[in-house]
Design a protein around this motif. Structure first.
Motif, PDB file in Angstrom:
ATOM      1  N   LEU A 185      57.914  45.911  37.385  1.00 63.89           N
ATOM      2  CA  LEU A 185      55.934  46.449  36.861  1.00 63.89           C
ATOM      3  C   LEU A 185      54.958  44.900  36.777  1.00 63.89           C
ATOM      4  O   LEU A 185      53.768  45.330  37.630  1.00 63.89           O
ATOM      5  N   GLU A 186      55.500  44.299  35.850  1.00 64.60           N
ATOM      6  CA  GLU A 186      54.612  43.840  35.364  1.00 64.60           C
ATOM      7  C   GLU A 186      54.022  42.267  36.934  1.00 64.60           C
ATOM      8  O   GLU A 186      53.011  41.843  37.128  1.00 64.60           O
ATOM      9  N   ILE A 187      55.031  42.001  37.418  1.00 62.30           N
ATOM     10  CA  ILE A 187      54.943  41.192  38.675  1.00 62.30           C
ATOM     11  C   ILE A 187      54.122  42.134  39.426  1.00 62.30           C
ATOM     12  O   ILE A 187      53.486  41.299  40.442  1.00 62.30           O
ATOM     13  N   THR A 188      54.723  43.119  39.300  1.00 60.20           N
ATOM     14  CA  THR A 188      53.884  44.734  41.116  1.00 60.20           C
ATOM     15  C   THR A 188      52.572  43.883  40.529  1.00 60.20           C
ATOM     16  O   THR A 188      51.332  44.076  41.459  1.00 60.20           O
ATOM     17  N   ALA A 189      52.491  44.643  39.663  1.00 57.59           N
ATOM     18  CA  ALA A 189      50.824  44.465  39.341  1.00 57.59           C
ATOM     19  C   ALA A 189      50.315  42.715  39.122  1.00 57.59           C
ATOM     20  O   ALA A 189      48.993  43.098  39.481  1.00 57.59           O
ATOM     21  N   THR A 190      50.495  41.962  39.294  1.00 57.15           N
ATOM     22  CA  THR A 190      50.000  39.987  39.460  1.00 57.15           C
ATOM     23  C   THR A 190      49.842  40.896  41.146  1.00 57.15           C
ATOM     24  O   THR A 190      49.025  40.049  41.202  1.00 57.15           O
ATOM     25  N   LYS A 191      51.216  40.787  41.794  1.00 59.24           N
ATOM     26  CA  LYS A 191      50.360  40.323  43.467  1.00 59.24           C
ATOM     27  C   LYS A 191      49.541  41.884  43.759  1.00 59.24           C
ATOM     28  O   LYS A 191      48.265  41.593  44.602  1.00 59.24           O
ATOM     29  N   VAL A 192      49.592  42.884  42.982  1.00 61.39           N
ATOM     30  CA  VAL A 192      48.706  44.243  43.322  1.00 61.39           C
ATOM     31  C   VAL A 192      46.692  42.688  42.462  1.00 61.39           C
ATOM     32  O   VAL A 192      45.543  43.206  44.001  1.00 61.39           O
ATOM     33  N   ARG A 193      47.069  42.281  41.689  1.00 61.67           N
ATOM     34  CA  ARG A 193      45.775  41.867  41.261  1.00 61.67           C
ATOM     35  C   ARG A 193      45.582  40.396  42.426  1.00 61.67           C
ATOM     36  O   ARG A 193      43.909  40.648  42.717  1.00 61.67           O
ATOM     37  N   MET A 194      46.513  40.121  43.225  1.00 59.49           N
ATOM     38  CA  MET A 194      46.275  38.978  43.976  1.00 59.49           C
ATOM     39  C   MET A 194      45.457  39.827  45.669  1.00 59.49           C
ATOM     40  O   MET A 194      45.359  38.945  46.142  1.00 59.49           O
ATOM     41  N   GLY A 195      46.249  40.450  45.612  1.00 66.27           N
ATOM     42  CA  GLY A 195      45.252  41.063  46.906  1.00 66.27           C
ATOM     43  C   GLY A 195      43.860  42.388  46.431  1.00 66.27           C
ATOM     44  O   GLY A 195      43.215  41.876  47.107  1.00 66.27           O
ATOM     45  N   VAL A 196      43.798  42.671  44.859  1.00 66.25           N
ATOM     46  CA  VAL A 196      42.587  42.368  45.083  1.00 66.25           C
ATOM     47  C   VAL A 196      41.232  41.426  45.337  1.00 66.25           C
ATOM     48  O   VAL A 196      40.150  41.527  46.125  1.00 66.25           O
ATOM     49  N   ILE A 197      41.763  40.174  44.979  1.00 63.23           N
ATOM     50  CA  ILE A 197      41.207  39.180  44.866  1.00 63.23           C
ATOM     51  C   ILE A 197      40.394  38.880  46.300  1.00 63.23           C
ATOM     52  O   ILE A 197      40.114  38.232  46.947  1.00 63.23           O
ATOM     53  N   GLU A 198      42.052  38.368  47.500  1.00 57.41           N
ATOM     54  CA  GLU A 198      41.990  38.877  48.785  1.00 57.41           C
ATOM     55  C   GLU A 198      41.228  39.273  49.608  1.00 57.41           C
ATOM     56  O   GLU A 198      40.845  38.570  50.421  1.00 57.41           O
ATOM     57  N   GLY A 199      41.590  40.474  48.842  1.00 58.67           N
ATOM     58  CA  GLY A 199      40.307  42.028  49.889  1.00 58.67           C
ATOM     59  C   GLY A 199      38.675  41.196  49.210  1.00 58.67           C
ATOM     60  O   GLY A 199      38.130  41.184  50.359  1.00 58.67           O
ATOM     61  N   VAL A 200      37.924  41.262  48.110  1.00 59.07           N
ATOM     62  CA  VAL A 200      36.741  40.939  47.902  1.00 59.07           C
ATOM     63  C   VAL A 200      36.239  39.643  48.683  1.00 59.07           C
ATOM     64  O   VAL A 200      35.445  39.473  49.126  1.00 59.07           O
ATOM     65  N   TYR A 201      37.580  38.548  48.288  1.00 58.96           N
ATOM     66  CA  TYR A 201      37.000  37.064  49.156  1.00 58.96           C
ATOM     67  C   TYR A 201      37.192  37.369  50.286  1.00 58.96           C
ATOM     68  O   TYR A 201      35.684  36.755  51.043  1.00 58.96           O
ATOM     69  N   ASN A 202      37.920  37.647  50.984  1.00 57.08           N
ATOM     70  CA  ASN A 202      37.747  37.960  52.459  1.00 57.08           C
ATOM     71  C   ASN A 202      36.834  38.815  53.446  1.00 57.08           C
ATOM     72  O   ASN A 202      35.586  39.333  53.838  1.00 57.08           O
ATOM     73  N   ALA A 203      36.015  39.998  52.158  1.00 50.74           N
ATOM     74  CA  ALA A 203      35.013  41.410  52.424  1.00 50.74           C
ATOM     75  C   ALA A 203      33.304  40.206  52.263  1.00 50.74           C
ATOM     76  O   ALA A 203      32.890  40.646  53.063  1.00 50.74           O
ATOM     77  N   LYS A 204      33.585  39.274  51.636  1.00 48.61           N
ATOM     78  CA  LYS A 204      31.982  38.577  50.895  1.00 48.61           C
ATOM     79  C   LYS A 204      31.757  39.512  49.538  1.00 48.61           C
ATOM     80  O   LYS A 204      30.528  39.155  49.935  1.00 48.61           O
ATOM     81  N   SER A 205      32.341  40.385  50.135  1.00 42.35           N
ATOM     82  CA  SER A 205      31.347  41.781  49.218  1.00 42.35           C
ATOM     83  C   SER A 205      32.066  42.762  48.700  1.00 42.35           C
ATOM     84  O   SER A 205      33.767  42.838  48.548  1.00 42.35           O
ATOM     85  N   GLY A 206      32.308  43.077  47.324  1.00 37.06           N
ATOM     86  CA  GLY A 206      33.175  43.812  46.601  1.00 37.06           C
ATOM     87  C   GLY A 206      33.068  43.882  44.690  1.00 37.06           C
ATOM     88  O   GLY A 206      31.842  43.403  43.962  1.00 37.06           O
ATOM     89  N   HIS A 207      34.140  45.135  44.643  1.00 33.48           N
ATOM     90  CA  HIS A 207      34.353  45.200  42.941  1.00 33.48           C
ATOM     91  C   HIS A 207      35.199  44.384  42.023  1.00 33.48           C
ATOM     92  O   HIS A 207      35.738  45.443  42.357  1.00 33.48           O
ATOM     93  N   PRO A 208      35.163  43.342  41.980  1.00 31.98           N
ATOM     94  CA  PRO A 208      36.506  42.618  41.821  1.00 31.98           C
ATOM     95  C   PRO A 208      37.025  43.528  40.353  1.00 31.98           C
ATOM     96  O   PRO A 208      38.147  43.373  39.579  1.00 31.98           O
ATOM     97  N   GLY A 209      35.915  42.999  39.228  1.00 34.42           N
ATOM     98  CA  GLY A 209      36.037  43.365  38.329  1.00 34.42           C
ATOM     99  C   GLY A 209      36.840  44.771  37.308  1.00 34.42           C
ATOM    100  O   GLY A 209      37.460  44.310  36.698  1.00 34.42           O
ATOM    101  N   GLY A 210      36.564  45.994  37.682  1.00 31.14           N
ATOM    102  CA  GLY A 210      36.790  47.260  37.404  1.00 31.14           C
ATOM    103  C   GLY A 210      37.970  47.597  37.860  1.00 31.14           C
ATOM    104  O   GLY A 210      39.001  47.509  37.809  1.00 31.14           O
TER     105      GLY A 210
END
Length: 280
Positions: free
Chosen positions: A9-34
């Motif tokens: 679960l810790e491994i998966t959650a880290t991958k999930v966080r990487m996906g969050v950063i990947e998404g908002v970076y490529n969008a140039k907008s979004g809500h990473p904090g929450g």
């Protein structure tokens, strides 16, 4: 919790966080904090708790999840992608024209999304309707709703809370992501909802308080919720906005700001290093 499951679960959650950063970076907008603060609870629900099937997203007996704080869609999308509902590569299309992954979840476009959300305060009402429907039809699915601590400043949340208690919706579990920050600053300064636990108790809910980033505590809380009869349960999770990325943690400026290239590289370097440590 079993050590092997916890590590996964810790491994998966880290991958999930990487996906969050990947998404908002490529969008140039979004809500990473929450999005980063709810990554652990969403990972637990979709990878260890909920009855869902990526190959059959609409199966009638599935458990339902309503992301009432809909602006943290990057976290939900990342969890769904890592769970196999759609390709992880699609996360890079967040908020792009023509993409199914828009700024808030849309149930008729994104596999695995059970309710379209975005206007704060409304998702918990939809979750109450789903839970009542399950009661009336004698179905055994569970309904989970994720709310923000700033969101619970909305009056509609408390109307829904009263409704859920009145109809004894013990098949409903709400999670309040108490990271202490909203778009305008600290919730205690903007419009304090404290004491959150006592308010829900007064509305007739069973209340559990936990550390949002402790999988043992998360598992224990949901196990306790399973045993509650005759009333809804709320899990108040004390979390860190921006969890997992050092310069984003507990910073209100990252509520709705996308990282630039340098910040993206730093965030991904930190997360990849954490992932490598976990995978040793």
């Amino acid at each position: 919790m079993d050590a092997t499951l916890k590590k996964q679960l810790e491994i998966t959650a880290t991958k999930v966080r990487m996906g969050v950063i990947e998404g908002v970076y490529n969008a140039k907008s979004g809500h990473p904090g929450g999005s980063l603060s709810v990554a652990d609870v969403l990972t637990y629900l979709y990878f260890a708790k909920m009855n869902v099937d990526p190959k059959n997203p609409q199966m009638p007996e599935r458990d339902r999840l309503v992301l009432s704080k809909g602006h943290t869609a990057p976290a939900l999308y990342s969890v769904l992608a890592n769970r196999g509902f759609f390709p992880v590569e699609d996360l890079k299309t967040l908020r792009h024209i023509g993409s199914k992954l828009q700024g808030h979840p849309v149930m008729n476009k994104v596999p695995g999304v059970d309710m379209s959300t975005g206007s704060l305060g409304q998702g918990i009402s939809a979750a109450c309707g789903m839970a009542l429907s399950g009661k009336l039809s004698s179905d055994f699915y569970k309904v989970y709703a994720i709310l923000g601590d700033g969101e619970i400043e909305e009056g509609q949340v408390w109307e829904a809370a009263m409704f859920a208690a009145h109809y004894q919706l013990d098949n409903l579990v709400a999670v309040v992501d108490n990271n202490g920050l909203q778009i305008d600053g600290r919730i205690s300064d903007v419009m304090s909802p404290y004491p959150i636990d006592e308010k829900f108790k007064a509305f007739g809910w069973h209340v559990i308080s936990i550390d949002a980033h402790d999988f043992d505590a998360i598992e224990k809380a949901f196990a306790e919720a399973e045993k509650i009869s005759g009333q809804p349960t709320v899990i108040i999770q004390r979390s860190i906005k921006g969890k997992g990325v050092s310069f984003m943690e507990d910073q209100v400026s990252w509520h709705g700001t996308a990282p630039n290239e340098e910040q993206y590289n730093q965030a991904m370097t930190e997360l990849k290093a954490h992932l490598a440590e976990l995978e040793k």
